[in-house]
Structures are given as structure tokens and as C-alpha cells.
Scaffold this motif. Structure first.
Motif, short mmCIF file in Angstrom:
data_model
loop_
_atom_site.label_atom_id
_atom_site.label_comp_id
_atom_site.label_asym_id
_atom_site.label_seq_id
_atom_site.Cartn_x
_atom_site.Cartn_y
_atom_site.Cartn_z
N ARG A 73 26.93 1.98 10.14
CA ARG A 73 25.96 1.05 9.53
C ARG A 73 26.31 -0.39 9.89
O ARG A 73 26.08 -1.31 9.11
CB ARG A 73 25.94 1.24 8.01
CG ARG A 73 25.42 2.61 7.57
CD ARG A 73 25.12 2.64 6.10
NE ARG A 73 24.84 3.98 5.60
CZ ARG A 73 23.65 4.58 5.66
NH1 ARG A 73 22.64 3.97 6.21
NH2 ARG A 73 23.50 5.79 5.18
N MET A 128 16.00 10.51 7.16
CA MET A 128 15.69 11.63 6.27
C MET A 128 14.92 11.13 5.04
O MET A 128 14.29 11.91 4.34
CB MET A 128 16.95 12.36 5.83
CG MET A 128 17.93 11.52 5.04
SD MET A 128 18.91 12.47 3.85
CE MET A 128 17.77 12.67 2.50
N ASP A 129 14.96 9.82 4.78
CA ASP A 129 14.28 9.27 3.60
C ASP A 129 12.75 9.18 3.82
O ASP A 129 12.01 9.04 2.84
CB ASP A 129 14.81 7.86 3.28
CG ASP A 129 16.30 7.85 3.00
OD1 ASP A 129 16.83 8.90 2.60
OD2 ASP A 129 16.93 6.80 3.19
N MET A 171 18.87 13.02 -2.33
CA MET A 171 18.98 11.70 -1.70
C MET A 171 17.59 11.08 -1.51
O MET A 171 16.60 11.64 -1.96
CB MET A 171 19.69 11.83 -0.35
CG MET A 171 21.18 11.99 -0.46
SD MET A 171 21.88 11.91 1.21
CE MET A 171 23.62 11.75 0.82
N GLY A 172 17.55 9.97 -0.81
CA GLY A 172 16.26 9.32 -0.53
C GLY A 172 16.29 7.82 -0.72
O GLY A 172 15.30 7.14 -0.48
N ARG A 173 17.40 7.35 -1.24
CA ARG A 173 17.57 5.91 -1.47
C ARG A 173 16.50 5.35 -2.39
O ARG A 173 16.21 5.95 -3.40
CB ARG A 173 17.57 5.18 -0.15
CG ARG A 173 18.92 4.55 0.14
CD ARG A 173 18.74 3.39 1.03
NE ARG A 173 19.55 3.60 2.22
CZ ARG A 173 19.88 2.63 3.03
NH1 ARG A 173 19.46 1.42 2.80
NH2 ARG A 173 20.61 2.87 4.07
N GLU A 224 18.09 10.10 -6.32
CA GLU A 224 19.33 9.35 -6.57
C GLU A 224 19.06 7.89 -6.95
O GLU A 224 19.91 7.24 -7.56
CB GLU A 224 20.22 9.39 -5.34
CG GLU A 224 19.57 8.73 -4.12
CD GLU A 224 20.46 8.68 -2.88
OE1 GLU A 224 21.61 9.10 -2.98
OE2 GLU A 224 19.97 8.22 -1.83
N LEU A 246 24.29 4.09 -3.11
CA LEU A 246 23.91 4.84 -4.30
C LEU A 246 24.85 5.99 -4.65
O LEU A 246 24.71 6.61 -5.69
CB LEU A 246 22.50 5.41 -4.11
CG LEU A 246 21.40 4.34 -4.02
CD1 LEU A 246 20.08 4.96 -3.66
CD2 LEU A 246 21.27 3.59 -5.34
N ARG A 247 25.80 6.29 -3.73
CA ARG A 247 26.62 7.48 -4.00
C ARG A 247 27.44 7.30 -5.29
O ARG A 247 27.80 6.19 -5.68
CB ARG A 247 27.52 7.79 -2.81
CG ARG A 247 28.62 6.83 -2.63
CD ARG A 247 29.58 7.21 -1.53
NE ARG A 247 30.26 6.01 -1.10
CZ ARG A 247 29.96 5.32 -0.03
NH1 ARG A 247 29.02 5.74 0.77
NH2 ARG A 247 30.60 4.22 0.26
N HIS A 274 25.34 15.12 0.88
CA HIS A 274 25.30 15.12 2.34
C HIS A 274 25.02 16.50 2.95
O HIS A 274 24.79 16.59 4.15
CB HIS A 274 26.60 14.54 2.89
CG HIS A 274 26.70 13.07 2.64
ND1 HIS A 274 27.11 12.56 1.43
CD2 HIS A 274 26.37 12.00 3.41
CE1 HIS A 274 27.07 11.24 1.49
NE2 HIS A 274 26.62 10.88 2.67
N ARG A 277 21.96 16.52 4.87
CA ARG A 277 21.90 15.83 6.16
C ARG A 277 22.51 16.64 7.30
O ARG A 277 22.53 16.17 8.44
CB ARG A 277 22.64 14.49 6.05
CG ARG A 277 22.00 13.47 5.14
CD ARG A 277 21.85 12.14 5.85
NE ARG A 277 23.09 11.64 6.39
CZ ARG A 277 23.78 10.62 5.87
NH1 ARG A 277 23.37 10.03 4.79
NH2 ARG A 277 24.87 10.21 6.44
O1 F6P Z 1 19.34 6.68 4.33
C1 F6P Z 1 19.75 8.02 4.40
C2 F6P Z 1 20.67 8.38 3.28
O2 F6P Z 1 20.98 9.74 3.39
C3 F6P Z 1 20.16 8.05 1.87
O3 F6P Z 1 19.25 9.00 1.39
C4 F6P Z 1 21.47 7.96 1.11
O4 F6P Z 1 21.37 7.14 -0.03
C5 F6P Z 1 22.39 7.34 2.11
O5 F6P Z 1 21.88 7.65 3.39
C6 F6P Z 1 23.83 7.82 2.03
O6 F6P Z 1 24.57 7.09 2.94
P1 F6P Z 1 26.05 7.43 3.41
O7 F6P Z 1 25.96 8.56 4.40
O8 F6P Z 1 26.51 6.16 4.02
O9 F6P Z 1 26.81 7.86 2.18
#
Ligand code: F6P
Length: 344
Positions: A73, A128-129, A171-173, A224, A246-247, A274, A277
Motif C-alpha cells: 500500500r 474485492m470491495d 470485508m468491504g471497507r 466491517e 478496519l482490521r 483474509h 481474498r
Molecule cells: O480493500 C480490500 C480490503 O480487503 C478491504 O475490504 C479490507 O478492509 C482491507 O483490504 C484489508 O487490508 P489489509 O490486507 O491491508 O489488512
């Protein structure tokens, strides 16, 4: 056409990235391009870290989750001197073009390299969001929601045995698409989206009690990004792009406690996290990844810079990157009304 093209993947990984990398390389070979992979998103360009990228590297990856290029990121516009380092790597590698695959953040950086520095950039939408504007869908979403739907069905089986309320946090932010689709597809009784922040605890509890009384497993899907009423928020952690991380906020657990108290029915929660994902991309994501990758190579061949390959209806077309990164695509009130029909 002999062009040297860099490819990078940035932001959270998701299934479909490898098919997209494969799509751009296979189509690029038709055009006579030579490719170089940048490792771990924009960090690869900052640090000049590259990977070989050709037929040998991509021929077997159509069914693989993740990204063979790695990701991060990293936001070069956030740190002093990083933009200059990127531009120097661009020059040292002799890149004629760069294909950046990512969501709002990664493509926001691509947009700035194009608009502020005149670099030859093409984007490929990924998240994925599914919250990226200017494209109907992004790859990664279909796989993530399919996995969440399957997880919800498993929760329903065990919930039925124990007569419990079951909660799945997805997830989904800050966009509720993942929760919305999971909720509809798994027959959930209440779906909580960040777009609808005023949670009516009394209405939700009454409804779940009603469902429970008629012997259906009361299933709740929670995004989330929601805030559970009555819960004190901890200190916000921000990423390089200024987005809240958000984790570990624990909204699933908070809801389970709240609902048990309000309904008197035992409740359990699970967080898919995760796991959503990973794994092989679905057919839809393999096709979409391949198609947007292919189109990105064509945009490079046409010199159509500052564009992104986007799905519109059933066509993949080039759209300005700025259209994609200007505003987040969030769940509309029409979708909320649609959802309400299924809370009976
Ligand atoms: O933006 C994709 C996403 O999977 C979100 O849904 C989630 O909040 C975030 O990434 C998690 O990010 P990381 O992999 O950095 O924990």
C-alpha cells in the motif's frame, strides 16, 4: 511495435490479479511488447525492484489467487523524494509505458503520474470491495462474495442445530457491496452496511426474534465498516492513503453481544477476513481479469494514456482514470430498498 512496458499490482491483493497480468502479457506479445514486472506495487518503482515478466512467468497462473508481482500500500506521493525516485526508475528501466493494476488508491497514484508528470500510464481496475467508479464490476469481488456466501451457509447449518443467531462479519471497507451481495445470496435476515449508519437495534432484534420463532436460523451479515451502537471506538489507525485500517475492530463480536442481550437468544459470530481474498478466482473473475488485462495492452498499443479498462454492460472499454478515482462507488438507496424486501 517494440515497447517496454512495466506492470505493477498495488493495494490489497485479490483473486483475478494473476489472470489480469496474464491477459496484459499475452495480448502485449501480439503487439510485440517486452515486459518488466515491478515488485510490490509502487514500492517496486521507488526502490527499482523488478521481476522478469513474460510467457514463462504467466502461462500457468490463470487459476492462481494472489499476485505473482507482490503488492503493497505504498503511496509515493506521501513521502518526500519518492516521486522523483519513481521517475528515475522509470527512466533507468527505459519504460515506454506502465500498466498499474489496483483500486482507488493505486489508480489515484497512476492518475497523478499521468496528469502531473505526463507519464504514459494505463490502469486496470481491481478490488474485492467493488467500490471503484466508472466500471460496473471489478475482479476479486465475485470470488470474495462467493466465499462469504459459502461461509454463511455453513454458519446456518450449525446455527440450526443449536437454535442460535449467527453473524458473519465480511470485508468491504467503507462500501457495503460485499455485505449486500453476501446477504442477498445467503438469504440473510438482516444485513448491515456502512452506507446506513443509523442501526435500529430494536427493529433488528424484533425481526430476528420473529424469524427465530418461526424456526429459521436468524442470519446477520455485517460489513466491517459499520459502527455498532453503544460501542466506544478506539483510536483510528490510518494507512499511507489516509484510510482507516478496519482490521480488529470486532464488529461481529460486538453485534453478537448486543443481540444476545437484546433478544435473549444465544448468538455466535465468525469473521471471514483474509480468507475472502485467497484461493482460485471464480470463472467470472478469470474472465474479467483476462479481458481488462487484454484491453490494457490495447490501450498501450494505441497510446491512449491516462485511461483504464472498464466493464460497461458486457463490453470492456477505455475510460479516463480520473473518472474512476474521483468518487467512491457506494451502495445506493435503491439497493437498500431491494434488500429490505428480503427481511421478512
Ligand atoms: O480493500 C480490500 C480490503 O480487503 C478491504 O475490504 C479490507 O478492509 C482491507 O483490504 C484489508 O487490508 P489489509 O490486507 O491491508 O489488512
Amino acid at each position: 511495435m517494440s515497447l517496454k512496458v512495466g506492470v505493477l499490482t498495488g493495494g490489497g491483493d485479490c483473486p483475478g490479479l494473476n489472470p489480469a497480468i496474464r491477459g496484459v502479457v499475452y495480448r502485449g506479445l501480439d503487439h510485440g511488447f517486452e515486459f518488466v514486472g515491478l515488485e510490490e506495487g509502487w514500492r517496486g518503482l521507488v526502490e527499482g525492484k523488478t521481476l522478469p515478466l513474460g510467457l514463462n512467468e504467466v502461462q500457468h497462473i490463470i487459476n492462481q489467487g494472489g499476485t505473482i508481482l507482490g503488492t503493497s500500500r505504498t503511496n509515493p506521493f506521501k513521502k518526500e523524494g519518492y516521486v522523483e525516485r519513481c521517475l528515475a526508475t522509470w527512466k533507468d528501466l527505459g519504460l515506454d509505458a506502465l500498466v498499474a493494476m489496483g483500486g482507488e488508491d493505486t489508480l489515484g497514484v497512476a492518475t497523478r503520474f499521468y496528469t502531473e508528470h505526463g507519464q504514459h500510464v494505463v490502469g486496470v481496475p481491481k478490488t474485492m470491495d467493488n467500490d471503484l467508479s466508472a466500471t460496473d464490476f471489478t475482479f476479486g469481488f465475485d470470488t470474495a462474495v462467493t466465499l462469504a456466501m459459502e461461509a454463511a451457509e455453513r454458519l446456518v447449518d450449525t446455527g440450526r442445530s443449536h437454535r442460535r443467531i449467527m453473524i458473519l462479519e465480511v470485508m468491504g471497507r467503507h462500501a457495503g457491496w460485499v455485505a449486500l451481495y453476501t446477504g442477498i445470496a445467503s438469504g440473510a435476515d438482516w444485513t448491515l452496511l456502512p452506507e446506513n449508519p443509523d442501526i435500529d437495534v430494536a427493529a433488528m432484534s424484533d425481526h430476528l426474534k420473529k424469524v427465530h420463532a418461526r424456526n429459521k436460523v436468524a442470519l446477520v451479515i455485517a460489513s466491517e465498516g459499520i459502527k455498532v451502537p453503544g460501542v466506544e471506538e478506539g483510536k483510528e489507525e490510518l494507512d499511507d492513503f489516509g484510510h482507516m485500517i478496519l482490521r480488529n475492530r470486532g464488529v461481529g463480536e460486538q453485534l453478537a453481544q448486543l443481540l444476545e442481550k437484546e433478544t435473549g437468544i444465544e448468538a455466535r459470530f465468525a469473521v471471514i477476513g483474509h480468507m475472502q481474498r485467497g484461493g482460485p478466482p471464480t470463472l467470472f473473475d478469470r474472465m474479467l481479469g483476462t479481458r481488462v488485462g487484454y484491453k490494457a495492452a490495447d490501450l498501450v498499443a494505441e497510446g491512449d494514456w491516462g485511461k483504464m479498462s472498464a466493464l460497461r454492460g458486457n463490453d470492456v472499454i477505455g475510460v479516463p482514470l480520473e473518472e474512476a478515482t474521483g468518487t467512491l462507488k457506494i451502495v445506493t438507496p435503491e439497493w437498500t430498498r431491494f434488500l429490505e424486501t428480503f427481511s421478512k
